[in-house]
Design an enzyme around this catalytic site. Structure first.
Site, PDB file in Angstrom:
ATOM      1  N   ASP A  70      22.712   0.658  -9.848  1.00 17.88           N
ATOM      2  CA  ASP A  70      21.661   1.644 -10.417  1.00 17.88           C
ATOM      3  C   ASP A  70      20.244   0.956 -10.528  1.00 17.88           C
ATOM      4  O   ASP A  70      20.219  -0.158 -11.048  1.00 17.88           O
ATOM      5  CB  ASP A  70      22.268   2.206 -11.599  1.00 17.88           C
TER       6      ASP A  70
ATOM      7  N   HIS B 249      18.659   1.830 -12.940  1.00 14.89           N
ATOM      8  CA  HIS B 249      18.510   1.419 -14.475  1.00 14.89           C
ATOM      9  C   HIS B 249      19.513   0.264 -14.974  1.00 14.89           C
ATOM     10  O   HIS B 249      20.697   0.034 -14.369  1.00 14.89           O
ATOM     11  CB  HIS B 249      18.641   2.729 -14.986  1.00 14.89           C
TER      12      HIS B 249
ATOM     13  N   HIS C  27      25.288   4.134 -19.069  1.00 10.36           N
ATOM     14  CA  HIS C  27      24.333   4.145 -20.516  1.00 10.36           C
ATOM     15  C   HIS C  27      25.327   4.157 -21.640  1.00 10.36           C
ATOM     16  O   HIS C  27      24.741   4.137 -22.557  1.00 10.36           O
ATOM     17  CB  HIS C  27      23.269   4.846 -20.248  1.00 10.36           C
TER      18      HIS C  27
HETATM   19 ZN    ZN Z   1      19.867   5.252 -12.962  1.00 11.37          ZN
END
Ligand code: ZN
Length: 341
Positions: free
Chosen positions: A193, A195, A158
């Site tokens: 992942d 996300h 991220h």
């Molecule tokens: Zn994650």
């Protein structure tokens, strides 16, 4: 498969996590590594200490201002006097006609995308150690290993070129890919992942040499909400080298494998010579961040499918939070890879 690991991650132990207006203990805890290490021991993986590569590999991906900010942040924060036990931004500038601030509170807002990346006294040291882990694993593959695993913590996918967010500070997967680029003309990052790997996407969005692919829970209803959609294809010279495959919340093994097959075809047409797997294990059916529903045998199938892509591979640990089967899922994905190789 050899696994790179260091205990230096422990200096980063964030507490603050804001969920729907509620303050909770973060799920990104040092104990994650203990459970992942158990998974590595169960899989009989040889552990290797990282080599110190230092700032060079980090500077390939992150801006000088951002690296300076992270390295000096804690000292400047504590010098304020009346400040909290962790650095949490209280401004998040959109940067329209904005001026880079000199005050630490301004910089903190400038360099964080959300409140899920609190900085403490040992954050910089741990984040730097994680990049050494990732680069060591990449270097081992460049030196002839078929595949390696990097036990990175804090995670990285991220993190943007100059922004932390979502438990991430330095983008370990991106740094590994940039290191591989010294030898390999085209590299793929496959992010599994739960996300969307928004930071990784942002870093390579305009670059044609690193193809970023992410399979994740649909951002319509899941973090990071504002990135990760199927219509995000890259821009400029990078147009066509970003692929997002959002999946409905609760998707299980079969739906996941179909998405992985779409990714496989895209990778084949790109014809890279090395692969980085951003290995989140939070797509697990038992992960506390419940998004997808991959089983432990499902992770084995994922490992097998990745092995069949036939590329030198660096696995970089991303998310995956405290559950009883976190370690077993790591054992499973790496075993699947090894048996299909
Ligand atoms: Zn994650």
């Amino acid at each position: 498969m050899k696994a790179v690991h260091t205990e230096l991650h422990r200096s980063h132990d964030p507490q603050f996590f804001l969920v729907r207006g509620l303050v909770k203990r973060t799920t990104e805890q040092p104990e994650r590594v203990d459970r992942l290490l158990k998974g590595l021991r169960d899989g009989k993986h040889q552990l290797v200490e990282p080599t110190k590569f230092g700032q060079g590999p980090r500077a390939r991906i992150h801006s000088p201002e951002y690296l300076s900010f992270l390295s000096e942040a804690w000292e400047a924060w504590t010098a304020l006097g009346d400040s909290g036990p962790e650095m949490i931004g209280n401004i998040h500038p959109v940067r329209h006609a904005a001026t880079y601030p000199t005050h630490i509170v301004g910089k903190l807002g400038w360099h964080t995308a959300d409140t899920a990346a609190p900085i403490g006294p040992g954050t910089w040291a741990a984040a730097c150690a994680a990049t050494d882990v990732a680069v060591t694993a990449a270097q081992m593959v460049m030196d002839g290993e078929d595949a390696t695993y990097a036990l990175c913590r804090p995670p990285g996918h991220h993190a943007y070129r100059d922004m932390a967010g979502g438990f991430c500070f330095l983008n370990n997967s991106a740094i590994a890919a940039a290191h591989l680029r010294q030898k390999h003309e085209r590299v793929v990052i496959l992010d599994v992942d739960v996300h969307h790997g928004n930071g990784t996407q942002g870093i390579f969005y305009a670059r044609p040499d690193v193809y970023t692919i992410s399979i994740h829970a649909d951002p319509v209803a899941y973090y990071p909400f504002v990135w990760g959609y199927a219509h995000e294809h890259g821009e400029g010279p990078g147009l066509g080298t970003n692929l997002n495959i959002p999946l409905a919340i609760g998707t299980g093994d079969d739906g996941y494998m179909q998405a992985l097959d779409v990714a496989r075809k895209a990778i084949e047409s790109f014809a890279p010579s090395a692969l980085v797997v951003a290995l989140g294990l939070d797509a697990s059916e038992h992960d506390p961040l419940k998004g997808l529903a991959v089983t432990t045998p499902g992770f084995r199938r994922i490992g097998q499918a990745i092995a069949k892509m036939g590329l030198p591979t660096v696995f970089v640990q991303e998310g995956g939070y405290l559950s009883d089967i976190l370690g077993a899922n790591l054992t499973s994905v790496l075993a699947g890879f090894e048996e299909a190789r």
